[in-house]
Design an enzyme around this catalytic site. Structure first.
Site, PDB file in Angstrom:
ATOM      1  CG  LEU A  49       3.200  52.111   8.072  1.00 28.52           C
ATOM      2  CD1 LEU A  49       3.338  50.935   7.115  1.00 28.52           C
ATOM      3  CD2 LEU A  49       2.029  52.996   7.650  1.00 28.52           C
ATOM      4  N   GLY A  97       6.151  47.281  12.062  1.00 23.10           N
ATOM      5  CA  GLY A  97       6.518  46.328  13.107  1.00 23.10           C
ATOM      6  C   GLY A  97       6.503  44.887  12.653  1.00 23.10           C
ATOM      7  CB  CYS A 127      -3.162  44.779   3.416  1.00 21.15           C
ATOM      8  SG  CYS A 127      -3.170  46.180   4.555  1.00 21.15           S
ATOM      9  CB  SER A 136      -1.128  48.560  14.131  1.00 20.35           C
ATOM     10  OG  SER A 136      -0.360  47.833  15.085  1.00 20.35           O
ATOM     11  N   GLY A 137      -1.234  50.304  16.982  1.00 22.54           N
ATOM     12  CA  GLY A 137      -1.765  50.165  18.329  1.00 22.54           C
ATOM     13  C   GLY A 137      -1.259  48.897  18.998  1.00 22.54           C
ATOM     14  N   GLY A 138      -0.636  48.016  18.203  1.00 16.99           N
ATOM     15  CA  GLY A 138      -0.058  46.790  18.742  1.00 16.99           C
ATOM     16  C   GLY A 138       1.334  47.022  19.297  1.00 16.99           C
ATOM     17  CB  VAL A 139       3.298  45.112  21.809  1.00 16.93           C
ATOM     18  CG1 VAL A 139       3.416  43.722  21.197  1.00 16.93           C
ATOM     19  CG2 VAL A 139       4.494  45.422  22.700  1.00 16.93           C
ATOM     20  CG  ASP A 140       4.783  42.861  17.188  1.00 18.71           C
ATOM     21  OD1 ASP A 140       5.424  42.558  18.201  1.00 18.71           O
ATOM     22  OD2 ASP A 140       3.981  42.096  16.635  1.00 18.71           O
ATOM     23  CB  SER A 141       3.675  49.052  15.031  1.00 15.81           C
ATOM     24  OG  SER A 141       2.546  49.202  15.870  1.00 15.81           O
ATOM     25  CB  CYS A 175      -5.264  43.758   8.746  1.00 18.33           C
ATOM     26  SG  CYS A 175      -5.349  44.051   6.980  1.00 18.33           S
TER      27      CYS A 175
END
Length: 525
Positions: free
Chosen positions: A157, A280, A251, A159-164, A355
């Site tokens: 999954l 992430g 979610c 998301s565009g974030g650094v964690d994922s 989110c």
């Protein structure tokens, strides 16, 4: 004679007792010093291990170095654990006052909390150890997480974030086959695309660039209808009833690890079978070697970023297929890995709030769906009318900001004490923190219970701590009492905690923990 005094004894007797007291005091100080030294060593080893993991993910160190670093960490942890156990055994030895005893308890509690963090780090690494291993020495090394040397096929999954993105990079570094999925849950028609700016376009663009860098295919899947039906609709209805829901918890359980998993199964002929669904989140999983259906959800090593609160509604069935590769890695290390891998979002800010809202304020979203309904703001003690509001659903219990008062505003601070949903009245108080009000805040009832492990027959006896919101703070659970029969369709619990919470509200989730393990959750009612 006090509990710690020696009144009524002869000089000879007292002299002998003083010598014994001094010996006991010396023993406490000795073990405290040993524990302190051991803590410094294990903390240093822990940091070095985390640094090694971060470097390993970007192929700077070898698998052997990572294993050696972990072994040092485990050795120093065992020394710290033994020292702490000895310190616990002499807690009362030589304590000459109640204050001295309380100080010792505080010292012991501090060490115990650190111990929990170290345990969480090691448990998290058990889940991601193979993900951080290089395949240079053995082609099967990176796939040790699956028995018989089989590699995983993972739906990630993104998301565009650094964690994922880092989670995806760790999986790739381990040699697993990955397909990234961006779940589009934004309501495209709401707010006229928010002033003609598509709120998810930037996320998708970043996700594409990350996948191009890591050479991973990316698919965008539309879950707008599922998100509305499974999460938002219920949340809006609960807000309308005066409750404080948590859409992010729903979610995760209903969409990311629920509807999405069902979508994967339904489209298996087209996209193939996936062994795991990875995200992430800052959390870890502990699996039994002889029974992969028995999975524990455990807290991340980074207490500030830990996200088990948002994952507590996941069922055993969902956790069996879940994967949280970044486990106990701290946020600074996550960004370091992203920078070493030249990921475009290495410095991108973390998303905040619910989110699906993106750039839309929560109050604007609620007004769009529930409208306004002007009502009165009254003082709870006197009933005096002090102002008006646009609708009780814009206010939550314990709220201090955003109260528009026509009079006595200068006498504040004022807090939302309660709400009369039927009459549309918001009650406020200046004495929100008074002893009388605080008595109501050290206990609450929960319903809609959800447990992370089906195999646990006696969940209630394992509850030690709880959270009533996301964050570092836990409450110690003093008492758990079922208020309905065990056979009841909707069992309820009465929870008593060791603190006075300022914002307990109906609809919030209380999440339960036994040590570092997240046991499940319930809805405050």
């Amino acid at each position: 004679m006090s509990a710690y005094g020696f009144g009524g004894q002869s000089v000879t007797q007292k002299s002998g007792v003083d010598a014994t007291l001094a010996k006991k005091l010396s023993r406490w100080e000795h073990h405290r010093s040993e524990t302190s030294d051991a803590f410094e060593s294990v903390e240093k080893a822990s940091k070095q291990f985390q640094e090694c993991c971060a470097s390993k993910a970007s192929r700077i160190v070898s698998a052997e170095e990572k294993i050696r670093s972990r072994n040092i960490f485990k050795r120093e942890y065992e020394r710290f654990k033994d020292a702490l156990e000895k310190l616990e055994n002499c807690l009362t030895m030589g304590a000459n006052s109640a204050r001295d005893f309380a100080d010792r308890q505080k010292i012991l509690l501090g060490f115990t909390e650190k111990k929990r963090i170290f345990v969480a780090q090691m448990e998290a690494d058990d889940e991601r150890s193979s993900l951080l291993s290089s395949s240079s020495s053995n082609n099967n090394n990176s796939a040790r997480i699956i028995k018989r040397g089989k590699k995983l096929r993972v739906a990630v999954l993104l998301s565009g974030g650094v964690d994922s993105s880092v989670a995806l990079s760790l999986l790739r570094a381990a040699g697993h086959e990955c397909v990234a999925f961006y779940l589009q849950i934004w309501f495209q028609d709401d707010f006229r695309n928010f002033w003609d700016q598509c709120p998810w376009e930037e996320d998708v663009m970043v996700a594409k660039r990350v996948c191009e860098r890591l050479r991973v295919p990316l698919r965008t899947v539309h879950f707008t209808d599922d998100y509305w039906n499974l999460v938002v609709k219920q949340s809006v209805e609960e807000i309308q009833r005066g409750k404080t829901p948590n859409p992010d918890i729903l979610c995760n359980s209903r969409v990311k690890f629920g509807a999405f998993r069902e979508w994967l199964d339904t489209n298996e002929e087209e996209i193939g079978t996936f062994d795991r669904i990875a995200s992430g989140h800052y959390a870890a999983l502990e699996r039994k070697e002889d029974d992969e259906t028995d999975v524990k959800l455990v807290a991340s090593g980074d207490a500030r970023k830990d996200q088990t609160y948002f994952l507590a509604h996941l069922s055993s069935w969902q956790l069996q297929k879940a994967m949280f590769p970044i486990g106990g890695i701290s946020k600074p290390r996550i960004r370091e890995i992203a920078e070493n891998l030249s990921l475009v979002n290495a410095d991108r800010k973390d998303s905040q709030g619910i989110c699906f809202l993106g750039k839309v304020k929560f109050s604007e979203f609620i007004e769009e769906h529930l409208g306004t309904k002007p009502g009165e703001i009254r003082e709870i003690e006197s009933g005096e009318l002090l102002g008006t509001h646009k609708g009780f659903w814009f206010h939550t219990v314990g709220q201090r900001q955003g109260l528009k008062l026509d009079k006595r505003a200068h006498e504040g601070p004022w807090y939302v004490h309660s709400k009369d949903v039927e009459k549309n009245v918001v009650f406020i108080s200046r004495a929100y923190h008074s002893e009388e009000n605080e008595r109501e805040r050290d206990s609450f009832e929960c319903e809609d219970l959800s447990w992370c492990r089906d195999s646990d027959a006696d969940q209630l006896s394992r509850i030690e701590r709880c959270k009533v919101r996301h964050g570092e703070s836990y409450y110690r659970v003093l008492h758990v009492e079922p208020t309905t029969p065990n056979t009841a369709e909707n069992q309820k619990l009465k929870i008593k905690i060791d603190g006075k919470d300022q914002g307990l509200a109906k609809g919030q989730y209380a999440v339960f923990y036994g040590g570092s393990e997240c046991l499940g959750c319930g809805v405050i009612c």
